[in-house]
Design a protein around this motif. Structure first.
Motif, PDB file in Angstrom:
ATOM      1  N   ARG A  55       0.833  -1.212   0.000  1.00  0.00           N
ATOM      2  CA  ARG A  55       0.000   0.000   0.000  1.00  0.00           C
ATOM      3  C   ARG A  55       0.865   1.258   0.000  1.00  0.00           C
ATOM      4  O   ARG A  55       0.592   2.213  -0.720  1.00  0.00           O
ATOM      5  N   GLU A  56       1.936   1.248   0.770  1.00  0.00           N
ATOM      6  CA  GLU A  56       2.836   2.401   0.815  1.00  0.00           C
ATOM      7  C   GLU A  56       3.522   2.608  -0.531  1.00  0.00           C
ATOM      8  O   GLU A  56       3.664   3.729  -1.000  1.00  0.00           O
ATOM      9  N   ARG A  57       3.931   1.506  -1.164  1.00  0.00           N
ATOM     10  CA  ARG A  57       4.564   1.606  -2.480  1.00  0.00           C
ATOM     11  C   ARG A  57       3.579   2.181  -3.504  1.00  0.00           C
ATOM     12  O   ARG A  57       3.928   3.063  -4.290  1.00  0.00           O
ATOM     13  N   LEU A  58       2.344   1.708  -3.474  1.00  0.00           N
ATOM     14  CA  LEU A  58       1.329   2.211  -4.403  1.00  0.00           C
ATOM     15  C   LEU A  58       0.974   3.667  -4.114  1.00  0.00           C
ATOM     16  O   LEU A  58       0.733   4.445  -5.041  1.00  0.00           O
ATOM     17  N   ARG A  59       0.975   4.056  -2.828  1.00  0.00           N
ATOM     18  CA  ARG A  59       0.692   5.452  -2.484  1.00  0.00           C
ATOM     19  C   ARG A  59       1.766   6.371  -3.064  1.00  0.00           C
ATOM     20  O   ARG A  59       1.459   7.406  -3.652  1.00  0.00           O
ATOM     21  N   ARG A  60       3.037   5.956  -2.928  1.00  0.00           N
ATOM     22  CA  ARG A  60       4.123   6.767  -3.498  1.00  0.00           C
ATOM     23  C   ARG A  60       4.019   6.825  -5.015  1.00  0.00           C
ATOM     24  O   ARG A  60       4.260   7.865  -5.627  1.00  0.00           O
ATOM     25  N   ARG A  61       3.617   5.728  -5.632  1.00  0.00           N
ATOM     26  CA  ARG A  61       3.481   5.699  -7.089  1.00  0.00           C
ATOM     27  C   ARG A  61       2.363   6.631  -7.554  1.00  0.00           C
ATOM     28  O   ARG A  61       2.516   7.365  -8.527  1.00  0.00           O
ATOM     29  N   VAL A  62       1.240   6.603  -6.844  1.00  0.00           N
ATOM     30  CA  VAL A  62       0.129   7.485  -7.206  1.00  0.00           C
ATOM     31  C   VAL A  62       0.529   8.951  -7.027  1.00  0.00           C
ATOM     32  O   VAL A  62       0.199   9.800  -7.866  1.00  0.00           O
ATOM     33  N   GLU A  63       1.271   9.254  -5.963  1.00  0.00           N
ATOM     34  CA  GLU A  63       1.732  10.625  -5.767  1.00  0.00           C
ATOM     35  C   GLU A  63       2.627  11.064  -6.914  1.00  0.00           C
ATOM     36  O   GLU A  63       2.519  12.203  -7.394  1.00  0.00           O
ATOM     37  N   ALA A  64       3.504  10.175  -7.368  1.00  0.00           N
ATOM     38  CA  ALA A  64       4.385  10.514  -8.487  1.00  0.00           C
ATOM     39  C   ALA A  64       3.579  10.737  -9.760  1.00  0.00           C
ATOM     40  O   ALA A  64       3.827  11.690 -10.505  1.00  0.00           O
ATOM     41  N   LEU A  65       2.599   9.874 -10.000  1.00  0.00           N
ATOM     42  CA  LEU A  65       1.759  10.041 -11.188  1.00  0.00           C
ATOM     43  C   LEU A  65       0.946  11.331 -11.116  1.00  0.00           C
ATOM     44  O   LEU A  65       0.785  12.025 -12.128  1.00  0.00           O
ATOM     45  N   GLU A  66       0.439  11.665  -9.944  1.00  0.00           N
ATOM     46  CA  GLU A  66      -0.299  12.922  -9.799  1.00  0.00           C
ATOM     47  C   GLU A  66       0.604  14.112 -10.083  1.00  0.00           C
ATOM     48  O   GLU A  66       0.192  15.084 -10.718  1.00  0.00           O
ATOM     49  N   ALA A  67       1.842  14.039  -9.613  1.00  0.00           N
ATOM     50  CA  ALA A  67       2.778  15.140  -9.867  1.00  0.00           C
ATOM     51  C   ALA A  67       3.071  15.277 -11.348  1.00  0.00           C
ATOM     52  O   ALA A  67       3.164  16.393 -11.874  1.00  0.00           O
ATOM     53  N   ILE A  68       3.191  14.152 -12.047  1.00  0.00           N
ATOM     54  CA  ILE A  68       3.458  14.202 -13.484  1.00  0.00           C
ATOM     55  C   ILE A  68       2.264  14.771 -14.236  1.00  0.00           C
ATOM     56  O   ILE A  68       2.399  15.655 -15.088  1.00  0.00           O
ATOM     57  N   VAL A  69       1.087  14.269 -13.930  1.00  0.00           N
ATOM     58  CA  VAL A  69      -0.113  14.660 -14.676  1.00  0.00           C
ATOM     59  C   VAL A  69      -0.489  16.115 -14.412  1.00  0.00           C
ATOM     60  O   VAL A  69      -0.993  16.806 -15.291  1.00  0.00           O
ATOM     61  N   THR A  70      -0.228  16.618 -13.230  1.00  0.00           N
ATOM     62  CA  THR A  70      -0.606  17.993 -12.930  1.00  0.00           C
ATOM     63  C   THR A  70       0.482  18.997 -13.288  1.00  0.00           C
ATOM     64  O   THR A  70       0.279  20.193 -13.123  1.00  0.00           O
ATOM     65  N   SER A  71       1.621  18.529 -13.808  1.00  0.00           N
ATOM     66  CA  SER A  71       2.682  19.464 -14.176  1.00  0.00           C
ATOM     67  C   SER A  71       2.343  20.153 -15.491  1.00  0.00           C
ATOM     68  O   SER A  71       1.606  19.632 -16.322  1.00  0.00           O
ATOM     69  N   ASP A  72       2.916  21.334 -15.684  1.00  0.00           N
ATOM     70  CA  ASP A  72       2.688  22.089 -16.920  1.00  0.00           C
ATOM     71  C   ASP A  72       3.310  21.378 -18.110  1.00  0.00           C
ATOM     72  O   ASP A  72       2.780  21.416 -19.212  1.00  0.00           O
ATOM     73  N   GLY A  73       4.424  20.718 -17.912  1.00  0.00           N
ATOM     74  CA  GLY A  73       5.102  20.018 -18.998  1.00  0.00           C
ATOM     75  C   GLY A  73       4.275  18.888 -19.569  1.00  0.00           C
ATOM     76  O   GLY A  73       4.355  18.586 -20.756  1.00  0.00           O
ATOM     77  N   PHE A  74       3.464  18.256 -18.749  1.00  0.00           N
ATOM     78  CA  PHE A  74       2.623  17.159 -19.235  1.00  0.00           C
ATOM     79  C   PHE A  74       1.626  17.673 -20.263  1.00  0.00           C
ATOM     80  O   PHE A  74       1.461  17.078 -21.325  1.00  0.00           O
ATOM     81  N   ASP A  75       0.961  18.772 -19.951  1.00  0.00           N
ATOM     82  CA  ASP A  75       0.007  19.356 -20.904  1.00  0.00           C
ATOM     83  C   ASP A  75       0.715  19.788 -22.178  1.00  0.00           C
ATOM     84  O   ASP A  75       0.205  19.599 -23.281  1.00  0.00           O
ATOM     85  N   LEU A  76       1.899  20.381 -22.039  1.00  0.00           N
ATOM     86  CA  LEU A  76       2.660  20.835 -23.194  1.00  0.00           C
ATOM     87  C   LEU A  76       3.034  19.665 -24.088  1.00  0.00           C
ATOM     88  O   LEU A  76       2.855  19.721 -25.312  1.00  0.00           O
ATOM     89  N   GLU A  77       3.515  18.581 -23.506  1.00  0.00           N
ATOM     90  CA  GLU A  77       3.895  17.410 -24.299  1.00  0.00           C
ATOM     91  C   GLU A  77       2.682  16.763 -24.951  1.00  0.00           C
ATOM     92  O   GLU A  77       2.748  16.303 -26.093  1.00  0.00           O
ATOM     93  N   ARG A  78       1.570  16.733 -24.252  1.00  0.00           N
ATOM     94  CA  ARG A  78       0.356  16.153 -24.833  1.00  0.00           C
ATOM     95  C   ARG A  78      -0.109  16.966 -26.030  1.00  0.00           C
ATOM     96  O   ARG A  78      -0.467  16.426 -27.075  1.00  0.00           O
ATOM     97  N   GLU A  79      -0.073  18.289 -25.919  1.00  0.00           N
ATOM     98  CA  GLU A  79      -0.465  19.140 -27.047  1.00  0.00           C
ATOM     99  C   GLU A  79       0.517  18.988 -28.199  1.00  0.00           C
ATOM    100  O   GLU A  79       0.113  18.997 -29.359  1.00  0.00           O
TER     101      GLU A  79
END
Length: 116
Positions: A55-79
């Motif tokens: 559970r702790e490993r998955l929590r850290r993974r979800v936090e990392a994914l949230e940080a990636i998805v909410t970053s400005d660079g993610f939107d820029l790369e997707r566009e």
């Protein structure tokens, strides 16, 4: 001394012995039951520790994914991928962004401005 005291004491001795023997048997049975229960649930404690670590490993993974998805660079790369300016991994080709010709697509101009 009362003549009834001796027969009463004579009867109390076996009664106390029977009660103390019964109490000892009950205490021994409780101890054995507790030991058996501890032995039976020992693997559950290991499984619980493994589940907590997972559970702790998955929590850290979800936090990392949230940080990636909410970053400005993610939107820029997707566009950029939608506009065809990025490779499948998401890296933007700088040669496409530096092209100042009037034929360059409008999204590239917007991406260049947001990217800097």
């Amino acid at each position: 001394m009362s003549p009834l005291l001796i027969p009463i004491l004579a009867l109390l001795i076996p009664i106390v012995a029977i009660l103390s023997g019964t109490y000892a048997k009950i205490a021994k049975a409780k101890a054995e039951t507790a030991k058996d229960l501890s032995r039976a649930t020992g693997h559950l404690e290991d499984a619980l520790a493994d589940a907590r670590a997972e559970r702790e490993r998955l929590r850290r993974r979800v936090e990392a994914l949230e940080a990636i998805v909410t970053s400005d660079g993610f939107d820029l790369e997707r566009e950029a991928r939608r506009a065809g300016l990025a490779d499948p991994v998401g890296r933007i080709d700088p040669r496409l962004l530096d092209d100042e010709s009037p034929a360059s697509p409008a999204p590239a101009d917007g991406l260049r401005q947001r990217g800097r």
